[in-house]
Design a protein around this motif. Structure first.
Motif, PDB file in Angstrom:
ATOM      1  N   SER A   1       0.825  -1.205   0.000  1.00 25.54           N
ATOM      2  CA  SER A   1       0.000   0.000   0.000  1.00 25.54           C
ATOM      3  C   SER A   1       0.863   1.259   0.000  1.00 25.54           C
ATOM      4  CB  SER A   1      -0.923   0.007   1.223  1.00 25.54           C
ATOM      5  OG  SER A   1      -1.883  -1.034   1.130  1.00 25.54           O
ATOM      6  N   LYS A   2       1.969   1.234   0.729  1.00 23.56           N
ATOM      7  CA  LYS A   2       2.876   2.384   0.737  1.00 23.56           C
ATOM      8  C   LYS A   2       3.488   2.610  -0.642  1.00 23.56           C
ATOM      9  CE  LYS A   2       4.044   1.991   5.657  1.00 23.56           C
ATOM     10  NZ  LYS A   2       5.113   1.685   6.643  1.00 23.56           N
ATOM     11  N   ARG A   3       3.856   1.506  -1.311  1.00 31.39           N
ATOM     12  CA  ARG A   3       4.407   1.643  -2.670  1.00 31.39           C
ATOM     13  C   ARG A   3       3.365   2.247  -3.604  1.00 31.39           C
ATOM     14  NH1 ARG A   3       6.612  -3.450  -1.853  1.00 31.39           N
ATOM     15  NH2 ARG A   3       5.020  -4.439  -3.152  1.00 31.39           N
ATOM     16  N   ALA A   4       2.123   1.799  -3.469  1.00 30.00           N
ATOM     17  CA  ALA A   4       1.059   2.310  -4.342  1.00 30.00           C
ATOM     18  C   ALA A   4       0.874   3.812  -4.158  1.00 30.00           C
ATOM     19  CB  ALA A   4      -0.252   1.577  -4.055  1.00 30.00           C
ATOM     20  N   LEU A   5       0.994   4.285  -2.932  1.00 23.94           N
ATOM     21  CA  LEU A   5       0.879   5.710  -2.660  1.00 23.94           C
ATOM     22  C   LEU A   5       2.113   6.472  -3.140  1.00 23.94           C
ATOM     23  CD1 LEU A   5      -0.639   5.390   0.919  1.00 23.94           C
ATOM     24  CD2 LEU A   5      -1.818   6.359  -1.058  1.00 23.94           C
ATOM     25  N   ASP A   6       3.287   5.959  -2.805  1.00 31.65           N
ATOM     26  CA  ASP A   6       4.538   6.636  -3.149  1.00 31.65           C
ATOM     27  C   ASP A   6       4.768   6.699  -4.655  1.00 31.65           C
ATOM     28  OD1 ASP A   6       5.120   7.054  -0.487  1.00 31.65           O
ATOM     29  OD2 ASP A   6       6.377   5.272  -0.295  1.00 31.65           O
ATOM     30  N   ARG A   7       4.364   5.670  -5.369  1.00 29.45           N
ATOM     31  CA  ARG A   7       4.679   5.574  -6.800  1.00 29.45           C
ATOM     32  C   ARG A   7       3.525   6.012  -7.697  1.00 29.45           C
ATOM     33  NH1 ARG A   7       8.130  -0.155  -6.891  1.00 29.45           N
ATOM     34  NH2 ARG A   7       9.546   0.423  -5.179  1.00 29.45           N
ATOM     35  N   ASN A   8       2.526   6.639  -7.085  1.00 26.78           N
ATOM     36  CA  ASN A   8       1.443   7.241  -7.854  1.00 26.78           C
ATOM     37  C   ASN A   8       0.694   6.226  -8.715  1.00 26.78           C
ATOM     38  OD1 ASN A   8      -0.203   9.334  -8.728  1.00 26.78           O
ATOM     39  ND2 ASN A   8       1.155   9.915 -10.400  1.00 26.78           N
ATOM     40  N   TYR A   9       0.271   5.121  -8.100  1.00 25.67           N
ATOM     41  CA  TYR A   9      -0.499   4.111  -8.824  1.00 25.67           C
ATOM     42  C   TYR A   9      -1.953   4.549  -9.035  1.00 25.67           C
ATOM     43  CZ  TYR A   9       3.267   0.682  -8.087  1.00 25.67           C
ATOM     44  OH  TYR A   9       4.456   0.008  -8.097  1.00 25.67           O
ATOM     45  N   ALA A  10      -2.354   5.631  -8.408  1.00 25.09           N
ATOM     46  CA  ALA A  10      -3.742   6.084  -8.554  1.00 25.09           C
ATOM     47  C   ALA A  10      -3.894   6.901  -9.837  1.00 25.09           C
ATOM     48  CB  ALA A  10      -4.156   6.911  -7.337  1.00 25.09           C
TER      49      ALA A  10
END
Length: 391
Positions: A50-59
């Motif tokens: 989840s942290k990677r998804a936030l940090d790497r702009n997966y949204a």
């Protein structure tokens, strides 16, 4: 000894500081909409994923996402056993006719150390740049040689291959890789250029290469082994490959793939990255960007302009292989989509530049020309993109 102890202590404190910074990051700074998009509960305990998804702009939405399928062509570019055709250029449209340029070479390749320096070592060895034409993008007529190898002793006397074409202000520029004989493991290839007033040629070759490897690595011993090095040097210390020139911001951006002396396998596979060299004149001189390398991955260059920036499709090699990226300034690329599953980016995808537009970042992917392999021989194919799921 005391200095070493102080150094170790300093490094430990820096490491602790960085670790503390990573573990204490305030993830509440991301808006609720991002959490909702990623299906991550805000205020809850976050996993590393989840942290990677936030940090790497997966949204991000699917504006840059697509998958691919390929088709065999008709006419002269059908599969032909005994002949290598590969690494097509972009497709240009001139007076209602499509043109594509590619590497062509007959006969089998024997690899290095075969005992005969005149034998082909790679499928692209002893190649020439050929071209073909079509009126519909499906049935192609092979027209002949566009660029031949240079005279004996010249920088391109062994092979010319992996072309890209630029149509600019009534002239046609072909850029391509070159090899000077003999073709050995440690050979340092260069990039050449030929120019014509017509897409059919004749193309006049520039007497000197327009791009060379960065000369800062050092081989170890005299053995012809590309992995034996005292120092590896820059990301492009061994080879500069897959050139592509884009007129951009009043200058000319020459994108290229670099290979390093003593190349290693990394967490993403081969240690391959891209660079860019910039010039005020299409013929050069080209100066390598201070930001190089500009990607962490990629193989054959595939780039196009979109809304003032540059889109790049990175296919094989490296931790970010199989991604589509975008740079607002043509240099600082950010991942916009990941191509995964059964669909992979086409090999050496040559886009149709006449259909590229600012309405859709993937207009360049509507269709194009690539290459595939069958029974040990490379041949030219057509690719198309599609959305695998559209609610």
């Amino acid at each position: 000894m005391k200095r070493a102890s102080i150094l170790l202590t300093s490094l430990f404190l820096i490491g602790c500081s960085q670790k503390e910074e990573m573990t204490t990051k305030n993830y509440d700074e991301y808006p609720d909409s991002v959490y909702e998009y990623l299906a991550i509960p805000k205020g809850g305990t976050l996993s590393a994923a989840s942290k990677r998804a936030l940090d790497r702009n997966y949204a991000q939405d699917d504006s840059f996402f697509c998958e691919f399928k390929t088709h065999d062509l008709k006419g002269d570019l059908v599969f032909e056993e005994g002949v290598t055709r590969r690494d097509p250029s972009s497709v240009i449209l001139v007076d209602g006719v499509y043109y594509v340029y590619y590497t062509k070479s007959p006969g089998i390749s024997h690899g290095f150390g075969n005992g005969d320096p005149e034998k082909k070592v790679f499928p692209w060895d002893k190649s020439e740049v050929w071209y073909a034409t079509s009126t519909d993008g499906w049935t192609w007529k092979e027209e002949g040689v566009a660029v031949s190898r240079g005279a004996r002793g010249d920088y391109d006397d062994r092979s010319v291959f992996t072309p890209e074409v630029l149509a600019y202000e009534g002239k046609y520029y072909l850029v391509y890789q070159t090899v000077k004989a003999p073709y050995a493991n440690r050979v340092k290839n260069q990039v050449g250029m030929s120019i014509s007033d017509s897409p059919r040629g004749p193309f006049k070759r520039l007497p000197e290469p327009i791009l060379s490897p960065t000369d800062d690595g050092e081989w170890d011993t005299e053995e012809d082994n590309r992995f034996l090095v005292k120092s590896r040097g820059s990301f492009d210390s061994h080879k500069v490959h897959d050139p592509c020139i884009v007129p951009y911001n009043g200058k000319f951006y020459l994108y290229y793939k670099g290979e390093r002396m003593g190349e290693r396998l990394t967490m993403g596979g081969r240690e391959i990255k891209w660079g860019v060299a910039i010039s005020d004149n299409v013929e050069g001189p080209y100066v390598k960007s201070e930001y190089n390398p500009i990607t962490n991955s990629g193989h054959e260059i595939c780039v196009w302009k979109y809304k003032g920036g540059i889109v790049a499709m990175l296919n094989s090699d490296g931790p970010e292989k199989g991604t589509i990226q975008y740079a607002e300034d043509g240099v600082n690329f950010e991942i916009k989509a990941m191509i995964s599953g059964r669909s992979k980016p086409p090999h050496a995808g040559g886009i149709v530049r006449s259909i590229v537009n600012d309405d859709d970042p993937l207009s360049a992917m509507e269709w194009g020309i690539a290459f595939d392999r069958k029974d040990g021989w490379d041949y030219i194919v057509r690719f198309e993109s599609y959305k695998p799921f559209a609610p």
